[in-house]
Enzyme design. Structure first.
Site, mmCIF file in Angstrom:
data_model
loop_
_atom_site.group_PDB
_atom_site.id
_atom_site.type_symbol
_atom_site.label_atom_id
_atom_site.label_comp_id
_atom_site.label_asym_id
_atom_site.label_seq_id
_atom_site.Cartn_x
_atom_site.Cartn_y
_atom_site.Cartn_z
ATOM 1 N N GLU A 286 0.710 6.012 -6.478
ATOM 2 C CA GLU A 286 1.910 5.960 -7.329
ATOM 3 C C GLU A 286 1.704 5.112 -8.577
ATOM 4 O OE1 GLU A 286 5.236 4.939 -4.805
ATOM 5 O OE2 GLU A 286 5.276 6.932 -3.923
ATOM 6 N N GLU B 112 4.145 12.722 0.095
ATOM 7 C CA GLU B 112 5.016 11.811 0.836
ATOM 8 C C GLU B 112 6.439 12.334 0.800
ATOM 9 O OE1 GLU B 112 5.112 7.731 -0.374
ATOM 10 O OE2 GLU B 112 2.943 7.580 -0.606
#
Lengths: 673, 673, 673
Positions: B155, B308
């Site tokens: 991320e 995710e």
């Protein structure tokens, strides 16, 4: 002949134009600019306001060529120049070389580069460089034929909490108090154990763990205003030293809390105002009117300069509403009606980039074939028709207090009975009934002379020094009428509660003692009954008040204070005082104010004209000019002018009645017999 | 065979699993983990995402033993590994040794330790240590049989305003602009006197006293995205240098404003998405659908990785609502229906401590005997049934623009006509009517090819460079239909207002000139009338627009713009443009969009199916897979599939109609004849 | 005889007075002060609380003369002194000489000077100077005849994130955990890779890029409370070392989250409370009652000290409502009724300047001829009449848990299922039905003995260590009744989720397993039906709960959990547990609580008295004192007292019924037969 007389003569009446930033554009654009300026009737521009980096791209290296060319070009096209010292925008090389020039936030961190006004006014380095570029400009342009006025810096405003500020604050305090004992006394430093025992311990008020000492805060506000004023004075004195007959000013802002303009105005040749009434606010023209009255009053009734406004929307708010057709013209005439001698805009040509790309301009992004430019051109033509009005002013029998110390006392300090005081809203609450009834009103400070007024309006004079209080008391004693509202006279000039009970300075004046202040709960409403049986309500505040010499004009009809005075009348000396101990519902408040003004023998010649038509008068020994401005976008309205005259805007004779279209205006010249 | 083909082959269709953090648990738990993974059908995990401190507990000291053991254990149990470089979580020893690694806030203060992503992407020290641990991992595991994919860091996101960032920003600007003159021009630094005269003066945009130069801000956003990308590329190149046939990716986020994924995606083998649709938002599945379309489009229609999601509630919001029974499965199938080739979760086993203790997991705190684990196990079984779908994709005749530069222009910069633009809301407003009508939609940037599309939707393309604008114009000229909304084409790639009036780039395209932008007051509503007499309303914005070649599809029925165009149609070249000059009430807007799409000859094969049943198609040369997903929790709904096939989830033949229970789903395989 | 017995004897019953700050006034004022103190019945003052700068104007230079004079003057006038160590207000010379004494904010910036409590409790320099001035005071005044009590510092509270705090936090952690491994385990540092490998890496939790490790945060709260406690202990031990028979205390605050008073109270001779119930809150007397019960309980039922309250309005809020006539007296009697042995105010005389100028005082700005001073004088007279009550206390069969660890777990940490838990609101929700029914209630912590109670109320015991949980379980097993509400037993003393499913510690106790926590959406409401058919609603939260040994007292009537238990009853050992799995509508909740309490055999002797008349009993071996306080400002109310006695306030005999005027009070002495 004053310097301003010379200026008016030079521009032939009103100055009409705006900020001009040619450094953002190619020379080819300059030619188009002056051509369009002529088309629009522009006769003055403010030049070089943010041009420091363009004039001195490196320390000690100057590029005046472009400015020479522009000055000549403007002069050749009949445009006078209000030349700015560019010191509001220190170049990046200055802050890069001397980061200590940056202002410091109250949490101790410096601001970064990338804006204007990024200087600490106490910084000796900033002051030195500012003096230098000012000197260079004055040397070069003081006798340039285009030069008509000096525009010192821009919108003085920054506050800094840095080391330089601490040093100067300390000196300022030493000058003020002489000894630490006197400072400790004034600041009540024995409270919470804040006693100073060495001058070196005194510093600027960084964010403390809790809230700030109120007097320290107040003095810091005073100091910051003075520090900025010193910057102004230094530059003014430099340009004066080269040539003495050119007027000098700096541009102030609407309702700007951080500089005490009463102390600044005497140092200027004209008070100059930047104002951006918010079109999203339906009452913005009323607060504009107040600011115009304030600016006329700042220099004792002399005409002032409308130095910046927008042609349409601005870009500094979350929501930037446009000025609908006709509103820019009406707002401009409104400023003129209240003694502005110029109508200037920020800026001439809309920028393509930078922070204010979407701030409207005289020449907008859509170019000359646009509503805005057409309206500008129309207004330019009208300004010429109004030329005889320039230099005239107005008179009033009513004064209203507006005072920076009082403002700071209410809004810069935590720990009052309630923390949502808005001084400007309170002042507007008192000004509005007078505005709606077409009363001419002057604005005064706590230090102003009150000679010649019949009525004095004192909105929430919470912080007032002994001299200020004595002046109001004397005014009443000598026969004046005082309208005063609650939470007045409470603290002295040191922000200390006056001893012997509330309302401190004014117990005798209002003829009552106040035991305690009772702020109201949210949404709490109280019944109020007048002596004649009329009923209304109040909110927000009640004094727990005990009449002494005063009598009740109105009492509470319910609640724990039922039967106690809500509005007090006191005959005092030869005068009369009406005191509001609660926040009356607005229309009831307005009615009381109107009655009291009438009973004081003050009458508006436009009595009975609806509120949406603003009626004002400028004049001189020979003529008076009646301005009639219809703020309604829906209704035509006819107004009777009590004399024969000529409408300067149309050239038509006026005999009795004038009919105003929606958003229409008339300026009737009536020659004194 | 691409690297991703190899990956699909290895996992036998879809990857199903989640982040696995064995370093939080005892080895005894590991055994239970793999047993339950088998039970749940898990075939892939992301491993080591935050394990830097566990792998290199002191500088230069490595502990790979536990990872060796886990890799072997997973491999022995048929679980492939997406092995992470752990560089999202610099160990405390690194920031303790080199505090300059911390990212610096825009006020100049560093963040403290105690989270992940606490690095300055420009820090050479960070980059050096990150390269080292990446090399060590690649050396050791590149040929481990469990390795199926590289997961570079995590991320990517941090922004820093520190000294390292200033140095790199300066270099980035030098590369971009070459000379300071060009930078000064692009940034319009002559405005407010911000002119740079030496590269050393240029730094990152710390909080200024007022608001930020818009182009400097824009370039800083571009730079930060690029600085993060450099971090990614460095690590990718290291792992590639050891072995070339393993796919490499990093996980992106839903609607993440701080990295321009259009520039990143070409550097990855698959676009990978972390997404947490908020169960508290009843429309979160629609914005999820958009993000899935975006991620499919980022790499030109290739299947992407759902990397995710949560099994139920998350813990990062103020209020964390659970996914009610059935919703996790439906959401997973939704991602698959829009070309995801994996369904992965954060994380396998719920943590006992740390910040995200209450983030749900595949194996929740309540253990295997829980609703969540049962739903996970059921889904794992279904993923196997869907295996033939993996690797297939979809096609569309409609494209919608989503562009990071455009986003930054609207939301990272103050000073627009209004400051509450939400780019993502605007895009969703345009996407929703297409989604509700079951249109397949691709997402494009301002730099994407538009070949093959019939309709291009351009929501609020405020900032667009010349090439991007030309591409849209060309698309229309060649016969395409363009749907565009207001405040488009205004500024160029340098964030400068285009000269010669609004709408800048698109005046000819829309066949109208805009004099001024008129944002609406709060609660202001305008009547709008269509040519056929239908009436609706609009709010929020109006263009003060003058038709040139365009005609009015709808006009204002009231207000100062009464009779003027509110929706413009312009025949342009061989194409057609429909331009919305105001914010139409949503259902009226939807109807116009639906009509225009239909008139462009685009038809959905699911026309008439209610909006709550989402209908999509994936396919390849041999088969197509029709996904029918019932988002209603209350209603059963029947849908007609226009061909015979088999529901892969049940194995039942489908002939014509499929009936979907509330929250039910079907995936019908239809073999091409 | 305890030290407090001596104190009571000395003041002849109740202490009545306030903070006295003579250093703010001229000696002439001191004479007036003592005269008016006598008039008001003042027999005790807190002296010197912020006087450090006045006592030690320069380091090592002392000015005790004024304090000598005041001590003598007070003594001569019968006023006892609660002498403060002035260490809450470090002089400016200390922070000027040693800026590192300033507390550091969580963003790393120091606070500035200009308040009190501006010290880092971990600063060794602060501690050294504080010890010195404490020693000097103790040397000089320990045997002064006016000295009756030591008041150590004031309202301990500051938190600091500076270097000194880091050093001490590290030592505190080493003492607690012994090894880094145990710290890493407790903090779950393997999550997000926060593993510590050297003690030097451990520091105070500055603002991280995202949110904070929950256990690190929790330990930091514990550490800060302990650091402040160390400051207290150091000063206490100094004054004790000079003379051992004088009571020592420090003043705590109402619902103060930042110090764990359960750990502090054993170190004091009396728990002392500063409390400012907000007159704007109509329920402030109920939360006041809770705090009074807490303060009585802090030292196991001993009388406590009301050390500060206001006579009317305060100045620390945005809106500072006055106490209407009668409310100050009623509130004072309320404190006495719940075992306060003093009624003290901040402060004696209203300050003219400083931050709290508008905080009301015993002697207000309006002087002795004021409502406030009259009410104070009346109260002073009544306090003398009540003298026999001093030293007595009360008993209860019900205990309610209030625990700082539990509070910190819910409110100092982000990442819970929802982030708007208010521990104090939840506690008040549970306390209110008991208060309304006139039940005497003790307050206990998770570590308190539960012997002697019949009912234990456990509001939201989210964070509880093993010992605390075992104590509750044991209480029920032995026959106690436990009332517990949702989200209890979840995390252990290390803030880690207990393994094996929710509700962790209490699965067996409540007889149910919870699969998942389901926070409700805003405005979501659920139907709930009791076994007897009564219906109500709930909001905010639902457990997804599966009964084991428990049975449903009420079930959901709708929604996805329809038919499932909303209120659980579990017979456990010899006891009974009632568990609320959702937030029941308050009146329904109150009814269940009332029933359960009644079923546990607890009965209030004031059953049936309306809630607005607060009824409490203090007593000793010889007498009981029934306090009847009518909080209604509108209604007179009659109450039957079940015995003959005498109203101490009027001296009148009471036989059966007492009639209370609005805001009226009676204190009936009933002599045990």
């Amino acid at each position: 002949m004053t310097r301003m007389d010379g200026f008016r003569e030079r521009v032939g009446g009103f100055a009409f134009g705006g900020d001009y930033n040619p450094e953002q554009w190619d020379p080819a654009v300059w030619r188009e600019d002056v051509r369009l300026m002529r088309e629009a009737g522009v006769n003055a521009v403010s030049l070089g306001v943010f041009a420091w980096a363009s004039l001195e791209p490196e320390p000690g290296t100057y590029e005046f060529g472009w400015l020479d060319e522009i000055m000549d070009l403007l002069h050749d096209n009949g445009v006078s120049v209000n030349l700015a010292t560019p010191t509001a925008a220190p170049p990046v090389w200055l802050t890069h070389l001397h980061p200590e020039v940056f202002p410091i936030r109250d949490d101790g961190q410096p601001f970064g580069f990338g804006n204007r006004l990024h200087y600490d006014p106490s910084s000796p380095i900033y002051r030195e460089y500012a003096a230098n570029i000012t000197t260079k400009l004055a040397e070069r342009y003081s006798f340039h034929p285009a030069l008509a006025m000096w525009h010192i810096s821009n919108e003085y405003g920054p506050t800094s909490y840095g080391e330089a500020a601490s040093i100067n604050f300390r000196s300022w305090l030493r000058r003020k108090y002489g000894t630490l004992d006197r400072l400790n006394e004034a600041w009540t430093t024995r409270f919470w154990g804040q006693l100073y025992t060495d001058w070196d311990q005194v510093d600027v008020p960084h964010i403390p763990r809790n809230w700030m000492n109120p007097t320290r805060r107040l003095d810091f506000k005073r100091f910051t205003s003075d520090a900025l004023l010193e910057c102004y004075l230094a530059e003014r004195d430099i340009v004066r030293s080269f040539r003495d007959d050119i007027p000098v000013m700096t541009n102030f802002m609407r309702f700007f809390r951080h500089a005490d303009y009463w102390k600044w105005a005497p140092e200027e040749d004209a008070a100059a105002l930047d104002i951006y009434p918010n079109p999203a606010d339906p009452d913005s023209h009323v607060s504009a009117a107040f600011n115009y009255d304030l600016f006329r009053s700042l220099k004792g009734g002399q005409p002032w300069m409308l130095m910046e406004q927008s042609s349409s929307a601005v870009s500094q708010w979350q929501l930037n509403i446009v000025k609908e057709p006709g509103r820019m013209r009406l707002g401009s005439l409104q400023a003129v009606s209240r003694a502005a001698d110029s109508v200037m805009f920020f800026q001439w040509r809309a920028s393509r980039g930078g922070q204010e790309r979407f701030h409207s301009a005289m020449l907008p992004h859509s170019g000359p074939d646009s509503r805005t430019f057409r309206e500008i051109t129309d207004l330019g033509r009208e300004m010429k028709l109004l030329a005889p009005v320039a230099g005239t002013t107005s008179r009033s029998e009513i004064a209203i207090v507006f005072d920076w110390d009082g403002w700071w006392g209410l809004e810069e300090v935590f720990g009052l009975p309630r923390s949502d005081f808005s001084y400007t809203e309170t002042v507007m609450r008192h000004y509005t009934p007078l505005w709606e009834r077409h009363h001419a009103v002057d604005v005064v400070s706590h230090a102003s002379s009150l000679d010649g007024y019949k009525v004095l309006v004192v909105p929430n004079a919470y912080l007032i020094d002994d001299e200020g209080a004595a002046r109001i008391i004397e005014f009443a004693r000598n026969g004046g009428t005082v309208i005063m509202s609650f939470f007045s006279g409470v603290v002295d000039g040191d922000n200390r509660v006056r001893p012997d009970g509330y309302p401190g300075a004014f117990r005798e004046l209002i003829g009552a003692k106040i035991d305690e202040y009772w702020p109201a709960r949210p949404h709490e409403e109280f019944g109020v009954e007048f002596a004649d049986g009329r009923r209304t309500t109040s909110t927000w505040w009640r004094d727990d008040l005990h009449l002494e010499s005063g009598t009740a004009l109105a009492t509470y009809a319910d609640g724990l204070l039922a039967g106690r005075a809500a509005v007090v009348e006191n005959r005092f000396g030869a005068g009369r005082v009406v005191y509001f101990a609660t926040l009356l519902e607005q229309s009831a408040f307005d009615a009381v104010v109107a009655d009291v003004v009438a009973e004081a023998g003050v009458r508006s010649r436009f009595d009975g004209v609806p509120a949406h038509v603003e009626c004002t008068v400028r004049g001189d020994a020979s003529n008076e000019y009646v301005f009639l401005l219809n703020h309604s976008a829906d209704q035509s309205t006819s107004v009777t002018v009590g004399a024969e005259g000529t409408d300067l805007l149309t050239g038509s004779p006026v005999t009795g009645e004038v009919t105003l279209a929606p958003l229409g205006a008339a300026v009737v010249r009536i020659t004194h017999p």
